[in-house]
Design an enzyme around this catalytic site. Structure first.
Site, PDB file in Angstrom:
ATOM      1  CD  GLU A  33      96.929  77.235  38.830  1.00  0.00           C
ATOM      2  OE1 GLU A  33      96.357  77.717  37.843  1.00  0.00           O
ATOM      3  OE2 GLU A  33      96.382  76.435  39.606  1.00  0.00           O
ATOM      4  N   GLY A  77     102.152  77.597  22.626  1.00  0.00           N
ATOM      5  CA  GLY A  77     101.673  78.950  22.341  1.00  0.00           C
ATOM      6  C   GLY A  77     101.887  79.935  23.473  1.00  0.00           C
ATOM      7  CE1 TYR A 116      92.735  80.637  38.228  1.00  0.00           C
ATOM      8  CE2 TYR A 116      94.903  80.531  37.206  1.00  0.00           C
ATOM      9  CZ  TYR A 116      93.826  79.896  37.779  1.00  0.00           C
ATOM     10  OH  TYR A 116      93.829  78.549  37.942  1.00  0.00           O
ATOM     11  CG  ASP A 134      89.004  79.924  35.709  1.00  0.00           C
ATOM     12  OD1 ASP A 134      87.920  80.093  36.301  1.00  0.00           O
ATOM     13  OD2 ASP A 134      89.354  78.825  35.256  1.00  0.00           O
ATOM     14  CB  CYS A 198      73.047  71.437  36.527  1.00  0.00           C
ATOM     15  SG  CYS A 198      73.986  72.697  37.412  1.00  0.00           S
TER      16      CYS A 198
END
Length: 346
Positions: A33, A77, A116, A134, A198
């Site tokens: 995570e 990063g 989160y 998120d 969808c």
DNA sequence: AAGCCGGGGGT
DNA sequence: ACCCCAGGCTT
């Protein structure tokens, strides 16, 4: 059919086989995570494998040196994640006897763990009914319900959290959380989502109103500043160079770099020569100054564009804090520098 | 509430 | 050139 059922059904068919989905070990889930914060699965995947392999348990991570952790994190990063990862591992080992916190409230206290991540670990590892929100969840919910509240406002964050908490499958929070995220990531994509196939098409407010491209709403734009970096790549006759640790706050904290001269604009050879004379280590002179890249290398970060020159400084002798060039790849460095190190034939 | 913090990928 | 990403911390 409820959106909850549709999403979990979609997930049962389309679920990706990812390494962190084969475990409920909170240490491994936590690792995944943190790595996946603001990072796409494909980019984070190899880093997850490397961390699990190098640090199989939280004790291994706690016993590591920070620079070793940063070296493994190199290229990913947001390096505060790696620093916090290490700090939190040591905290859990020392203060909690290595026992990982097992509920949302306790998880939230960990450095680097926000709403989160605490929700993700609590639901996936401990079946706590805690909805994750998120970037994917914002997108799916804002489109499906036609919610135009900006997702990066505090009111918007509360609204979407409440909405997700209302929809979560209380009998299987782990599956629902991962279902809605995977769905957002692979079906309800930011650009050109696959609306034609969808399963939520009939009830999706954004699709009905032809406003898919306008949702979610996000305010503020990040302004990009321009900076001019001049790195001094010293090379001594006994094959040493100088790397400095960036200890100050800001980008690349605790990573290493060549001595840096930041200027207000692009500088020419003679100006660099004057700068060089102010360096204590060049008191005894240097043999040669040359510019490695004729054109500035423009390294683009999300909020800064770094116009970069690498200056090669051949010098007779370097002081003791210099390092052997053959050891340079042992140090964690920004991608900007690792690209140079690979391109430059020392 | 707004700014800061990386690097890679998509359009 | 602009947006986004299994966000969180600091001010």
């Amino acid at each position: 059919m409820t959106i909850t059922k549709t999403l979990t059904d979609w997930y049962s068919v389309n679920k990706r086989d990812l390494p962190w989905r084969r475990t409920k070990n909170p240490y491994h889930i936590w690792l995944s995570e943190i790595i996946l914060q603001q990072t796409q699965v494909n980019q984070g995947l190899p880093y997850y494998e490397v961390f699990v392999s190098n640090y199989p348990t939280i004790f291994d991570l706690a016993n590591a040196k920070e620079s070793a952790v940063l070296k493994l994190w190199q290229g990913l990063g947001y390096y505060s994640r790696a620093r916090n990862l290490h700090t939190t591992a040591q905290y859990i080992v020392k203060e909690l006897s290595g026992r990982f916190p097992d509920n949302y409230k306790a998880l939230l206290k960990l450095k680097g763990v926000g709403d989160y991540t605490a929700s993700a670990i609590a639901s996936i590892c401990f079946d706590e009914v805690c909805a994750v929100v998120d970037g994917n969840v914002y997108r799916v919910l804002s489109r499906y319900f036609g919610v135009k509240t900006p997702i990066n406002s505090s009111i918007g964050q509360k609204e979407f959290k409440a909405l997700a908490q209302q929809l979560i499958d209380k009998n299987n929070p782990a599956e629902f959380n991962q279902a809605i995220m995977d769905f957002g990531s692979r079906q309800c994509k930011p650009k050109s989502p696959d609306c034609s196939v969808c399963p939520l098409q009939n009830d999706c407010q954004a699709y009905i109103n032809n406003s898919i491209a306008n949702l979610p709403v996000k305010v503020k734009k990040t302004r990009v500043s321009k900076k001019h970096f001049n790195f001094l790549v010293f090379i001594s006759h006994d094959n040493k160079t100088i790397l400095e640790k960036r200890t100050q706050r800001g980008i690349w904290q605790n990573l290493y770099q060549f001595p840096l001269v930041e200027t207000q604009s692009s500088i020419k050879y003679n100006e660099m020569k004057s700068h060089l004379k102010t360096f204590p280590i060049t008191n005894n002179g240097y043999d040669r100054l040359s510019l490695f890249n004729k054109e500035d290398i423009i390294h683009k970060l999300s909020h800064q564009h770094l116009h970069t020159k690498f200056w090669i400084v051949e010098i007779e002798h370097l002081p003791k804090q210099s390092i052997l060039i053959e050891k340079i790849r042992d140090y964690p460095v920004p991608v900007l520098l690792s690209n140079f190190i690979e391109a430059f034939n020392f």
